[in-house]
Every structure is written in structure tokens, then in C-alpha cells.
Design a protein around this motif. Sequence first.
Motif, mmCIF file in Angstrom:
data_model
loop_
_atom_site.group_PDB
_atom_site.id
_atom_site.type_symbol
_atom_site.label_atom_id
_atom_site.label_comp_id
_atom_site.label_asym_id
_atom_site.label_seq_id
_atom_site.Cartn_x
_atom_site.Cartn_y
_atom_site.Cartn_z
ATOM 1 N N ARG A 1 -5.063 -0.907 -5.279
ATOM 2 C CA ARG A 1 -5.421 -0.294 -3.892
ATOM 3 C C ARG A 1 -6.723 -0.738 -3.536
ATOM 4 N NH1 ARG A 1 -2.698 4.207 -5.962
ATOM 5 N NH2 ARG A 1 -4.458 5.506 -5.779
ATOM 6 N N ALA B 1 -1.322 3.659 5.106
ATOM 7 C CA ALA B 1 -1.875 2.278 5.495
ATOM 8 C C ALA B 1 -2.420 2.105 6.832
ATOM 9 C CB ALA B 1 -0.795 1.364 5.219
ATOM 10 N N TRP C 1 0.679 -1.003 -0.157
ATOM 11 C CA TRP C 1 0.046 0.056 -0.158
ATOM 12 C C TRP C 1 0.666 1.304 -0.042
ATOM 13 C CZ3 TRP C 1 -5.232 0.774 -0.232
ATOM 14 C CH2 TRP C 1 -5.721 2.005 0.150
#
Length: 733
Positions: free
Chosen positions: A287, A308, A278
Motif C-alpha cells: 500500500r 482508492a 488497493w
Amino acid sequence: MTADDAQGHFAGGEPVGILTAEPVGGVLDYLAPPGGLRPGAFVEVPLGPRRVMGVVWGAASGDYPRERLRGVARLLDVPPMRAALRVFLERAADYTLTPLPAMLRLATRVPGMLDAPGMRRLLRPGATPPDRMTPARARVFAALEAAGQPLAPADLARAAGVGAAVLRGLLQAGALREEAAPRDAPFPRLDPARASHALTADQATGAARLREAVAARRFSATLLRGVTGSGKTEVYLEAVAECLRQGRQALVLLPEIALTGDFLARVTARFGAAPAEWHSGVPAATRRRLWRMAGEGGVQLVAGARSALFLPFADLGLIVVDEEHDGSYKQEEGVLYNARDMAVLRAQVEDVPVVLASATPSLETWVNAEQGRYGRIDLPARYGDAVLPVMRAVDMRAEDLPPACWVSPTLARAVAARIAAGEQALLFLNRRGYAPVTLCRACGAQIGCDHCDARMVEHRARGLLMCHQCGVTKPVPRACPSCGVEGRLAPVGPGVERLAGEVAALFPEAWVEVLSSDLLTTPESLRAALDRIAAGDVDIIIGTQLVAKGHNFPRLTLVGVIDADLGLQGSDLRAAERTFQLMRQVAGRAGRAGAPGEALLQTFQPEHPVIRAIVGGDEEGFWRTEAEGRRMAGMPPFGRMAGIIISARDMNRAMELGHALARADAALRRIGAEVWGPAPAPVARIRGRHRVRLLVKAARTARLQPALAAWVAQFPRKGDLRLAIDIDPQSFL
């Protein structure tokens, strides 16, 4: 599902509070649709003429008559936001004095997150072998075998290094077959039972303590402090393994995209599959998939940048903040927060352990460990036969260095010796571009940015000048913009590009690689450069702070710091701490694979206390001295600070608001806080906006946030006036 989520339910037609990510205040009242709503449910609601996403936040406020309320448009097919994440967002908003809708935006800023679940095409080997096996076709089947699962056509083509035509031919021949699968499928499973690397006694002891913390299933904070090359990653991966054995999810925060490649390889070796990534370099579709799978429990381990931290994990069991001291964990625009501190907060809310790993911890973390608020695990030696590098200061006052040159004879001889021995050298200079200043030798003017109070940096490889504050670029002019004289513009000072030219002249036979974020602009190009270095295809590496973080280059045995004094300039509260961390980190790249390493620091101040501490290696002594100085001054972590940044197109308007705030500081005086300023910011104009700063200092126990909120609420901002509050500021620019 938490207990309060299980019990709460709003019946159809009942007023309910909905939080949107729109800047319209806080929670808004709506009527629940037929069938009702659960707390945390994602919905679509009307807001003015638009429909926007919202989250069921709780009971309605009752501020509006029921007959005036609009109804929720629809319930979205997304896993509900857990109560723990909602509490975390509220507490983070309270701590950072950020509007709650802006915090929700951090947790929902995912492309296509609300799209209905769809299907995607996948390719797997077919029943008919190809009639002719070309090298390109062989790479396709090798890529499928390596993946161990069907791949999307684009992913397969990229992994095999082939074009779409090769895949079409194999499909038509029956050598590949196509199947449909949910677009947002779970990520490959990791196997915590796979054998790990053999651990040293110190590593095994540390790993056992972290496994116990995870097994306890309650909050704890632990500093994992190990010298560079001591194997901290392997230790905390054992905590990740325990988390996975419990069927829970783990999050590892990394400060730079550049670190993910090596980390992915280590995780794959340990667990048989890679973690989910991420960060900004991840495609939008991935994502979106990760966001959904985090909420559904379809991903076990996430490695990511600071954002994240806001993923909607279904069952989070562990948070690790690697290189916890790193300044890039502080977000300096938009919502101002430090991901290290927010990781501790989320761990508290989720009631799970958090591990803060670093060879050079932040003073805040070091003090928390010293005072017993955090646990501490030490790894005092490098893994295996490797030893820490010898560190020496090169006194530049005694070096015979020609004008416009920056590699001292002492350093040049050391580099030559390492290259002759088949080893690598790293030259570190924390300045991007070719030269930080372009000066007119006719009139003395320096070329500055038209929109900022900042010098423009020459980037000769791209043939332009760039402002590192706002990013604007323009061609390098032939004539001075101030006096119009041609041919008298000259670069002043070195950047990594200029240093590369000097190195090429000194070592014409050497292979040189420059690692800088503006030259390696994609994750793929950066990883390719790192692979070349690790493979030994490079003799000399030249880099900015990009090279100081966690990389392992087996043949690298010499580090030369071109300007060790650079970070000591100015009055930054953390100048000594940051310089110490950066120098120790970059020096730690040397000698990690058995061959003895050496680090040479070029300095005009070898007697400076920080330089002496770096060279002497007394890290605990440095932290004790730095902590005592901060304690006596009442500075963080022994006191609290908040920065106030006012900006406007008109400098006078910004300064007037600053003076008004300084005069009306009763709310702050009641808690014993001091207000310093206002004063023009060190960079007084960015993107055409003039900037004024105030600084608030308070005791550690002061209830600073409520006092700040009451203080700034006295002066509503009008027009283009903006005011930002930076709790625990890391930068004072």
C-alpha cells in the motif's frame, strides 16, 4: 503539476497555511523553512509536544502574530499533493460536512508513507545452474519466469510455494543472485496495444463511445448498463486502454475484494500485466509503494475499494465504478460518504470521464441518465451464445415443507436434476451464520448482545454467538441467561450454515461450498474457494450476497433464492430497489457459459409488485414505476435527505439534544426543509452507546449543507455526546 502549483511558492521565513490530519480545526499557520515551500508539499510540523505530518494548503490566515508562529520542522521526501486533489478534498468535505483534517486523513492513511526511501532485496536467476533440480527448485524458476522480473524473497517463496531454506540453498549454489532495488519501485507496465477479445457489435459501439470520451480529456459521466454476462468489463477496459495510450492513469473501483481475482485475470489477459491493488487485504508495504507510485506516475491502473478514490494520482485520466449500485460503496462509519458520488465529484474536479457500470443501476444513476445529465450505453444481450436465465417464483404457500426446513420440494427437484446433468446449483440466502435468533423454549427470552440492542447470531462452525453490530462474541451457553434452565435453547430461522446442513442431508453425495465472509476470512481463502467452483470441483454453492457480485461460474445453471421476501420487510426507502437489484444480480450467475440457466425464487408473496417485476424481467418498467413513486413523494433522487445520528452513554442526554435540535429548526425552515424526529434509532444501542435519529428532507435545489451546518452549530457537544450528519443516507438503522 497544475498551473497554480507551478506558480505558487512560499519563501523561507514566510507564513504559510498547513493542514494536518489532526482533529484540531482547520489550516494552521507556520513559518516556511529556508528554501521555501511549494503548495501541496508534505511537511512535518510541531503541534503541541509532538511532530505531525501536514500539507502546505495555501497562504497563511494571519490570525496569529508572526513572532508567535512556529517553524516547519522539515520538508518530507514525498511527491507534493496536486491542486486537483486538494480541491477534491475541500469539496468532498463541504458536501459531506466533514472536517477537512478528517478528509486529509483519508488521503494519507498509509503505513510508513513518510519513511525515507529505502532499498529492498530482489532475487533473479544466477549464472550457475543448480546441480540438482528438485520439484521445489523448479517451481522457483517457473515463478521467476512467470513474473518476468526479479522478486522479493517473500514474494518468490509465496509464488513458488517453497520455504526460505530452498531459496537460501539456491543462493549459496549461485543458481540465484541477489540485487538491491528501490523499495518503492514502479509497477509492471501494461501494454494497451495487446489484442483484445473479439467484441460484439453492441460492445464495439459502446467501447468506441468510451474511447472518444477518454480522448476528449474532459469531464463526462456515462452509465454502462448491460445485462449480467454481457461483457461490460471488456467494454470499459477499452476505455482504460485509450487512457493508457495517452500515458495517463486509470482507476477502477470494485465493491468487494472478492471481485479482484477475476478482474486481475481479465486485466492481465488484456494488457499483459496485472493492475495494482488497493484494499484492506493488501500488505502495508504494498500500500505504501502504491501510494508513492500513484503520486510519481509509477502505476498505470489501480483496482481498488472505495478508499482508492483518495490516492494522489499524478495524471488521472479515467475513473470506472464497477457495480455502481452496490451498497458497500457507502461508508457508514467515520467519514460518511458514497464512493460512487465522490467518484463523480473527483472526475469533475480532475476534468476526466467517469463510467458507472452495472446490470442493475442505482435509481439515482438511472434518473440522471434518463434526464440527460449522464450518457448511457446499453448491452442488451449476453456475450456469445449465452442467454439470460428463465426466472420463476416458487409459491411457498403451496409447498409441502417439513418444519425447520427451507429448501422446497420444487427447488430440491431442480437441484437434483442439475447435479445429475453434471452442472452446478447455487442456493442464495443473505444471512450469515447458523441461525439469526437463539430462543429459550422455557421462558421465551432471546439471547441479545450485552452492548447493543441486537440479537446475537449463532455461528455453529466456530462454536459461538456473535453480534453483527459490534462484532463481540461469546460461547453458546448451556443454560438460558434469563431463566437458568438448561437444554431449552433452540435456534430460530436459517443462516447459510444451517442451510448447508439441510443440503448435506438432501444431497449426501454432493460436494458443497459455503461462501460467507465469516467463513472465508482472507482474500486467499476466498479466491481458493472461487477457483474450486470455477474448476467444477463443487456441485452446490451456498452463499450470501458475496456470490451476487460479478462472478462467472461456467457450470452454474441453477440459482435458488431461499427467501426472496427477506429484503422487502421494513420501511426502508430503498427496500424495493435493493431487493430488485439483489435478486436480478444473483439470478444472473446462472447460464453464463452457453447452457440455459434457471432461477427459482422462493416467496410467500408471489403477487408482490417487486417479485412480479423481478420474475417478469421488465427492468425499465420497474425503474419508471419506482422513480415516479419517489418523485411524487419528493424523495431522492427528486429530493434531498440528511440523517442526524446522536449518540451518548445516557439515552436521556441523546434524546434531549434531539428535541433541542427539533425545536430550533429555523435555519432549515428558511430553505423549506422538514425535520422528522427525534426517535430512537431502529438499532437503538451499539457498543454501549444509545442512538437517536432525526431525518431532514428538503427540495432537490435547496442549499442543504450550509443550513445543516448552521443548525447543528447552535448546540456544541459536551462530554460523550456525539453527532454525525449523513448526507444522502443509504441506511436508516
